[in-house]
Design a protein around this motif. Structure first.
Motif, PDB file in Angstrom:
ATOM      1  N   ASN A 107       0.831  -1.328   0.046  1.00 34.01           N
ATOM      2  CA  ASN A 107      -0.017  -0.199  -0.045  1.00 34.01           C
ATOM      3  C   ASN A 107       0.798   1.290   0.016  1.00 34.01           C
ATOM      4  N   ARG A 108       2.025   1.122   0.800  1.00 32.42           N
ATOM      5  CA  ARG A 108       2.653   2.573   0.807  1.00 32.42           C
ATOM      6  C   ARG A 108       3.460   2.628  -0.581  1.00 32.42           C
ATOM      7  N   ALA A 109       3.831   1.634  -1.325  1.00 32.90           N
ATOM      8  CA  ALA A 109       4.139   1.952  -2.867  1.00 32.90           C
ATOM      9  C   ALA A 109       3.300   2.319  -3.586  1.00 32.90           C
ATOM     10  N   VAL A 110       1.865   1.816  -3.460  1.00 34.66           N
ATOM     11  CA  VAL A 110       0.799   2.204  -4.124  1.00 34.66           C
ATOM     12  C   VAL A 110       0.668   3.852  -4.118  1.00 34.66           C
ATOM     13  N   ALA A 111       0.724   4.105  -2.723  1.00 38.20           N
ATOM     14  CA  ALA A 111       0.369   5.563  -2.329  1.00 38.20           C
ATOM     15  C   ALA A 111       1.581   6.247  -2.916  1.00 38.20           C
ATOM     16  N   ARG A 112       2.888   5.813  -2.818  1.00 38.80           N
ATOM     17  CA  ARG A 112       3.821   6.796  -3.481  1.00 38.80           C
ATOM     18  C   ARG A 112       3.656   6.990  -4.996  1.00 38.80           C
ATOM     19  N   ARG A 113       3.396   5.717  -5.616  1.00 40.83           N
ATOM     20  CA  ARG A 113       3.105   6.131  -7.149  1.00 40.83           C
ATOM     21  C   ARG A 113       2.019   7.054  -7.371  1.00 40.83           C
ATOM     22  N   ARG A 114       0.888   6.738  -6.691  1.00 42.02           N
ATOM     23  CA  ARG A 114      -0.253   8.020  -6.771  1.00 42.02           C
ATOM     24  C   ARG A 114       0.310   9.341  -6.545  1.00 42.02           C
ATOM     25  N   ARG A 115       1.147   9.357  -5.428  1.00 45.23           N
ATOM     26  CA  ARG A 115       1.297  10.902  -5.290  1.00 45.23           C
ATOM     27  C   ARG A 115       2.406  11.485  -6.380  1.00 45.23           C
ATOM     28  N   LEU A 116       3.192  10.651  -6.957  1.00 37.61           N
ATOM     29  CA  LEU A 116       4.239  11.028  -8.034  1.00 37.61           C
ATOM     30  C   LEU A 116       3.427  11.277  -9.012  1.00 37.61           C
ATOM     31  N   THR A 117       2.486  10.321  -9.422  1.00 35.44           N
ATOM     32  CA  THR A 117       1.555  10.633 -10.718  1.00 35.44           C
ATOM     33  C   THR A 117       0.866  11.854 -10.542  1.00 35.44           C
ATOM     34  N   LEU A 118       0.229  12.257  -9.492  1.00 36.67           N
ATOM     35  CA  LEU A 118      -0.648  13.482  -9.113  1.00 36.67           C
ATOM     36  C   LEU A 118       0.249  14.439  -9.414  1.00 36.67           C
ATOM     37  N   ALA A 119       1.552  14.558  -8.665  1.00 34.33           N
ATOM     38  CA  ALA A 119       2.552  15.683  -8.962  1.00 34.33           C
ATOM     39  C   ALA A 119       2.582  16.020 -10.267  1.00 34.33           C
ATOM     40  N   ALA A 120       3.024  14.771 -11.139  1.00 33.77           N
ATOM     41  CA  ALA A 120       3.520  14.994 -12.601  1.00 33.77           C
ATOM     42  C   ALA A 120       2.460  15.690 -13.171  1.00 33.77           C
ATOM     43  N   LEU A 121       1.095  15.222 -13.035  1.00 32.37           N
ATOM     44  CA  LEU A 121      -0.181  15.657 -13.664  1.00 32.37           C
ATOM     45  C   LEU A 121      -0.361  17.353 -13.231  1.00 32.37           C
ATOM     46  N   THR A 122      -0.197  17.421 -11.887  1.00 32.60           N
ATOM     47  CA  THR A 122      -0.152  19.066 -11.570  1.00 32.60           C
ATOM     48  C   THR A 122       0.871  19.917 -12.346  1.00 32.60           C
ATOM     49  N   VAL A 123       1.965  19.485 -12.246  1.00 30.40           N
ATOM     50  CA  VAL A 123       3.195  20.221 -13.245  1.00 30.40           C
ATOM     51  C   VAL A 123       2.665  20.464 -14.501  1.00 30.40           C
ATOM     52  N   THR A 124       2.115  19.360 -15.171  1.00 29.38           N
ATOM     53  CA  THR A 124       1.795  19.478 -16.560  1.00 29.38           C
ATOM     54  C   THR A 124       0.722  20.550 -16.732  1.00 29.38           C
ATOM     55  N   LEU A 125      -0.284  20.417 -15.856  1.00 29.60           N
ATOM     56  CA  LEU A 125      -1.572  21.254 -15.939  1.00 29.60           C
ATOM     57  C   LEU A 125      -1.342  22.676 -15.849  1.00 29.60           C
ATOM     58  N   LEU A 126      -0.199  22.926 -14.664  1.00 27.80           N
ATOM     59  CA  LEU A 126       0.225  24.285 -14.634  1.00 27.80           C
ATOM     60  C   LEU A 126       0.851  24.752 -15.884  1.00 27.80           C
ATOM     61  N   ALA A 127       1.794  23.931 -16.400  1.00 32.66           N
ATOM     62  CA  ALA A 127       2.465  24.355 -17.652  1.00 32.66           C
ATOM     63  C   ALA A 127       1.596  24.460 -18.618  1.00 32.66           C
ATOM     64  N   ALA A 128       0.497  23.816 -18.782  1.00 31.69           N
ATOM     65  CA  ALA A 128      -0.567  24.171 -19.944  1.00 31.69           C
ATOM     66  C   ALA A 128      -1.048  25.286 -19.722  1.00 31.69           C
ATOM     67  N   VAL A 129      -1.572  25.621 -18.332  1.00 30.53           N
ATOM     68  CA  VAL A 129      -2.356  26.764 -18.061  1.00 30.53           C
ATOM     69  C   VAL A 129      -1.365  28.069 -18.519  1.00 30.53           C
ATOM     70  N   GLY A 130      -0.192  27.970 -17.924  1.00 32.69           N
ATOM     71  CA  GLY A 130       0.654  29.167 -18.142  1.00 32.69           C
ATOM     72  C   GLY A 130       0.901  29.166 -19.478  1.00 32.69           C
ATOM     73  N   ALA A 131       1.290  28.308 -20.494  1.00 30.90           N
ATOM     74  CA  ALA A 131       1.181  28.408 -21.884  1.00 30.90           C
ATOM     75  C   ALA A 131       0.186  29.274 -22.581  1.00 30.90           C
ATOM     76  N   GLY A 132      -1.109  28.458 -22.139  1.00 29.50           N
ATOM     77  CA  GLY A 132      -2.344  28.962 -22.628  1.00 29.50           C
ATOM     78  C   GLY A 132      -2.642  30.772 -22.265  1.00 29.50           C
ATOM     79  N   ALA A 133      -2.258  30.893 -21.194  1.00 29.02           N
ATOM     80  CA  ALA A 133      -2.302  32.608 -20.825  1.00 29.02           C
ATOM     81  C   ALA A 133      -1.340  33.320 -21.512  1.00 29.02           C
ATOM     82  N   TRP A 134      -0.241  32.888 -21.794  1.00 24.15           N
ATOM     83  CA  TRP A 134       0.976  33.566 -22.575  1.00 24.15           C
ATOM     84  C   TRP A 134       0.368  33.751 -23.844  1.00 24.15           C
ATOM     85  N   LEU A 135       0.067  32.774 -24.425  1.00 32.17           N
ATOM     86  CA  LEU A 135      -0.283  32.987 -25.911  1.00 32.17           C
ATOM     87  C   LEU A 135      -1.541  33.913 -26.079  1.00 32.17           C
ATOM     88  N   ALA A 136      -2.526  33.779 -25.063  1.00 32.88           N
ATOM     89  CA  ALA A 136      -3.579  34.805 -25.298  1.00 32.88           C
ATOM     90  C   ALA A 136      -3.277  36.076 -25.101  1.00 32.88           C
TER      91      ALA A 136
END
Length: 416
Positions: A366-395
């Motif tokens: 379970n600890r390994a599963v939780a770690r993988r979920r946290r890493l996946t969530l962090a990666a998705l968060t970074v990707t989302l923030l990057a996409a939002v920032g790029a979209g705002a700059w283009l606009a």
């Protein structure tokens, strides 16, 4: 190849091997017998031979329907052997290996038989000291009992005591099988009848669950759990049976039932258990072997580093023991751990059983599963923030009047 054992017995074929010796199918003046021939290094120990002769009267006088009777003790040159009744059947470990766990009715009936045998032994002043599935034989020739159980007989009385001579163990060693050792043995106290009750309750838990309550992993961790952990409830068994288990697995020897009381209480529960299927529980996750240099608590080799290994049943401590052996004794001399060693390790629900398919909170998986979920969530968060920032700059770039599309950093209007 046949061999003579003393002047009265002939051993014809090997039935099984263990760390204390070899069991042979033999022939005596009164017919077939089982002959347990102890190891050569044991038979050459004069102190042990003397103890062997001293125990003769007590062992030969132990007669009970649920005890494998010792017919004779042979001391002949290098041969040191116990001649016992031959039981036509198998041992309980073999049945467990085949079925993994038993229906509660059958498990309770078998343990009640063994408790009857222990009651007779304790009344005669004999403590078994190594109650475990390997030392419980099932008579397949007799009638079938509750839940399809066969008559159970306890064997190997006296072997642990014979090996446990003062010169061998002094005050710093313990003899036994780690999964079934009572806490007082781990702490260096002398074995009394209550240690057999603790071991038999451990066997009952194993028959119900498919694994022992404190076993698994490094032998030192097993010893610590006996002293520091509380047994965790098994889902799906009646509360009356669970309370009986808890009482017989109590850390304080005085809190445990006597063997005769245990047998009576178990038989009273049989009607309640009739028709109940085997429990559907998963074995707790195995824990990694603990490191500490050389194995200070066991005579076996240290475990190699690597991923945790799932274990079921007793922890084998005999170097080179083969799974094919039909009598896998694990009499082993281990150092009594100190208070600081017993204080360490996991506690509480470290090995909590759970319903089949359910994950145990806090487990390594379970600890390994939780770690993988946290890493996946962090990666998705970074990707989302990057996409939002790029979209705002283009606009912003598209909305600025006169901006030169060739120069994204220009803020000066282009010259026509």
């Amino acid at each position: 190849m046949a061999r003579k054992i003393g002047s009265r017995y002939t051993a014809h074929q090997i039935l099984g091997r263990g760390s204390a010796g070899t069991v042979w199918l033999g022939e005596g003046p009164d017919g077939p017998v089982a002959v347990k021939l102890l190891r050569e290094d044991l038979s050459s120990d004069q102190e042990l031979v003397g103890r062997f002769v001293q125990e003769r009267t007590a062992l030969l006088g132990l007669e009970h329907p649920h005890v494998v009777s010792v017919r004779d003790l042979v001391v002949d040159g290098n041969d040191l052997a116990l001649v016992m009744d031959l039981v036509r059947g198998t041992d309980l470990r073999t049945r467990l290996d085949r079925e993994r766990r038993l229906a509660p009715e059958a498990a309770v009936a078998i343990v009640a038989d063994v408790a009857d045998g222990l009651a007779a032994a304790h009344a005669a002043g004999v403590v078994h000291r190594d109650v475990k599935p390997e030392n419980i034989l099932l008579d397949m020739q007799g009638p079938v009992g509750p839940g399809g159980s066969h008559r159970a007989l306890l064997t190997d009385f006296g072997v642990a005591k014979l090996i446990d001579t003062p010169r061998r163990t002094r005050a710093t060693k313990i003899i036994g099988t780690p999964d079934y050792l009572a806490p007082e043995i781990v702490e260096g106290l002398p074995p009394r009848a209550s240690v057999d009750i603790y071991a038999l309750a451990t066997v009952l838990y194993e028959l119900l669950a498919g694994f022992t309550p404190f076993g698994g992993g490094h032998p030192g961790a097993v010893l610590r759990r006996h002293v520091t952990e509380s047994v965790v409830p098994l889902p799906g068994i009646p509360d009356e049976l669970w309370q009986l288990l808890v009482q017989c697995l109590a850390k304080a020897p005085a809190s445990r039932l006597r063997a005769s009381e245990l047998a009576d209480r178990l038989r009273e529960l049989l009607p309640l258990l009739a028709g109940m299927p085997p429990l559907d529980v998963d074995e707790p996750d195995a824990e990694p072997a603990e490191q500490g240099g050389e194995d200070a608590l066991s005579s076996g080799p240290a475990q190699a580093a690597g991923p945790p290994v799932r274990r079921r049943g007793a922890v084998p401590l005999v170097p080179g023991a083969r799974p094919a052996d039909s009598n896998r004794d694990t009499h082993t001399s281990m150092r009594v751990p100190g208070p600081d060693e017993l204080a360490g390790g996991a506690r509480g629900t470290a090995r909590a059983p759970r319903a089949s398919g359910a994950r145990r909170p806090g487990s390594a998986r379970n600890r390994a599963v939780a770690r993988r979920r946290r890493l996946t969530l962090a990666a998705l968060t970074v990707t989302l923030l990057a996409a939002v920032g790029a979209g705002a700059w283009l606009a912003a770039s598209d909305d600025e009047p006169g901006a030169d599309p060739r120069d994204s950093n220009s803020s000066v209007p282009a010259t026509p």
